[in-house]
Design a protein around this motif. Structure first.
Motif, mmCIF file in Angstrom:
data_model
loop_
_atom_site.group_PDB
_atom_site.id
_atom_site.type_symbol
_atom_site.label_atom_id
_atom_site.label_comp_id
_atom_site.label_asym_id
_atom_site.label_seq_id
_atom_site.Cartn_x
_atom_site.Cartn_y
_atom_site.Cartn_z
ATOM 1 N N CYS A 81 -5.633 -3.533 -8.504
ATOM 2 C CA CYS A 81 -5.180 -3.747 -7.054
ATOM 3 C C CYS A 81 -5.561 -4.617 -6.121
ATOM 4 O O CYS A 81 -5.052 -4.787 -4.864
ATOM 5 C CB CYS A 81 -5.192 -2.387 -6.580
ATOM 6 S SG CYS A 81 -4.175 -0.997 -7.084
ATOM 7 N N ALA A 124 -0.715 4.253 4.253
ATOM 8 C CA ALA A 124 -0.941 2.551 4.260
ATOM 9 C C ALA A 124 -0.870 1.989 5.373
ATOM 10 O O ALA A 124 -1.357 1.190 5.774
ATOM 11 C CB ALA A 124 0.521 2.465 3.365
ATOM 12 N N LEU A 178 -8.786 -0.956 -0.053
ATOM 13 C CA LEU A 178 -7.990 -0.144 -1.138
ATOM 14 C C LEU A 178 -8.118 1.495 -1.022
ATOM 15 O O LEU A 178 -7.182 2.218 -1.234
ATOM 16 C CB LEU A 178 -7.772 -0.516 -2.609
ATOM 17 C CG LEU A 178 -7.407 -1.971 -2.722
ATOM 18 C CD1 LEU A 178 -7.910 -2.763 -4.009
ATOM 19 C CD2 LEU A 178 -5.925 -2.126 -2.549
ATOM 20 N N ALA A 213 -6.875 3.111 1.918
ATOM 21 C CA ALA A 213 -5.545 3.240 1.864
ATOM 22 C C ALA A 213 -5.152 4.553 0.991
ATOM 23 O O ALA A 213 -4.275 5.267 1.169
ATOM 24 C CB ALA A 213 -4.525 2.028 1.551
ATOM 25 N N THR A 214 -5.609 4.566 -0.223
ATOM 26 C CA THR A 214 -5.297 5.720 -1.149
ATOM 27 C C THR A 214 -6.046 7.031 -1.045
ATOM 28 O O THR A 214 -5.536 8.045 -1.679
ATOM 29 C CB THR A 214 -5.493 5.078 -2.752
ATOM 30 O OG1 THR A 214 -7.002 4.720 -2.623
ATOM 31 C CG2 THR A 214 -4.780 3.738 -2.865
ATOM 32 N N LEU A 254 0.865 -1.131 0.062
ATOM 33 C CA LEU A 254 0.106 0.007 -0.134
ATOM 34 C C LEU A 254 0.875 1.218 -0.115
ATOM 35 O O LEU A 254 0.588 2.184 -0.691
ATOM 36 C CB LEU A 254 -0.973 -0.084 1.112
ATOM 37 C CG LEU A 254 -1.984 -1.086 1.229
ATOM 38 C CD1 LEU A 254 -2.775 -1.129 2.620
ATOM 39 C CD2 LEU A 254 -2.712 -1.085 -0.053
#
Lengths: 205, 205
Positions: free
Chosen positions: A134, A184, A157, A160-161, A88
């Motif tokens: 991902c 992350a 995901l 995290a982003t 991540l």
């Protein structure tokens, strides 16, 4: 997740024309931004007849949508570092590098998606494709025993982003070198605490 | 965090003119979006002379920036539900409601911030102000003993809210009724696991 580089499939003259035109779109966008992007300038730069550009792409939105669609036609895979948190963090560093690149192609494409419905739809397709690719990051973590099998990969995901995009695209704060690893770690800690375990799926097992 | 409603301070004729003009900007933006927003239409709708609008706001970007600045001039406070997770979930529900409102003023203002540098700067000021006001959510959680005193309030607040903006503004997915609570729970779990504790401050204590 990384700077779009259109890679039209190799082919005949039509494919070469597309490649020249899409390269010209990126160059014009990088130099002049959305407001300076015109069908005429793209045709001239690509050395392609204006009528061809109009026939095939209709308008600037059509050109941007094709750039985004072509960007998804690559062999990008998410980083594989051996741990969920490492993957991540590496992914977030790719996002930060792409957004900080000069000329700011990725930032310009995201901005353009607020101007053109066609570009917005293509941007959504590209993001959907990138997040789908991902999901292997989460599958590998499940396989290593880091996460329960019922983990909601997409939510993890995005958790995290999302802070990366929030800072870089919306808040427009200067890039924070610590943020990729921090976001992350935050998502990995929340995942370890069960934040993304799907209780319904857990019960079904 | 909630739909901007300009609230110019009560005052004389200048203040009333500003209120009428900013209300007209919101109405025009809601009906026609950025592309349909003109100085002429705003002046006509507000019943104010065009020259006054040009002199005071210069251009459409100046109007949007003043709408955003006026939106920050209110008495908004973040929700106080008695728990960190509850406060963050209520905050995320406010964001979702604001973004889903019709006409889509908040979405249009965010989109406009990609068109006008003045609007972008005002949007940044508004977000900075809102996140600063939200720090009380973290301070209350620290006071209740839910979080260590060294908690990085801003990072926690961004982790909790970024998935909302990522979905609603960038990915443009349909509103997910479960997301406000889920993103809040994720941030609260990560916080409980120490994700936002500042190790430097911890050592200093």
């Amino acid at each position: 997740m990384r700077p779009p580089r259109p890679r039209p499939r190799p082919g005949g003259r039509t494919a070469r024309t597309r490649e020249r035109v899409l390269d010209a779109v990126l160059a014009e966008l990088g130099e002049h931004g959305f407001d300076g992007l015109t069908m005429e300038a793209v045709a001239a730069r690509a050395g392609v007849h204006r009528a061809t550009v109009y026939r095939r792409w209709s308008d600037v939105g059509g050109l941007l949508a094709d750039v985004l669609d072509a960007a998804g036609d690559d062999d990008w895979r998410p980083p594989d570092t051996g741990s969920l948190e490492g993957d991540l963090a590496a992914l977030n560093r790719e996002i930060q590098t792409a957004m900080a690149a000069e000329p700011p192609i990725m930032a310009a494409l995201i901005a353009a998606s607020f101007r053109s419905e066609k570009a917005a739809e293509a941007q959504q397709r590209l993001w959907e494709d990138r997040y789908t690719r991902c999901e292997t990051v989460v599958a590998r973590a499940v396989h290593r025993g880091e996460l329960p099998p019922s983990t909601d990969a997409r939510r993890l995901l995005i958790a995290a982003t999302a802070p990366m995009y929030h800072h870089l695209v919306l808040l427009r704060t200067p890039p924070d070198p610590g943020l990729p690893a921090h976001a992350a770690r935050t998502a990995a800690l929340a995942a370890a605490a069960g934040a993304f375990a799907d209780p319904a799926q857990g019960r079904a097992c």
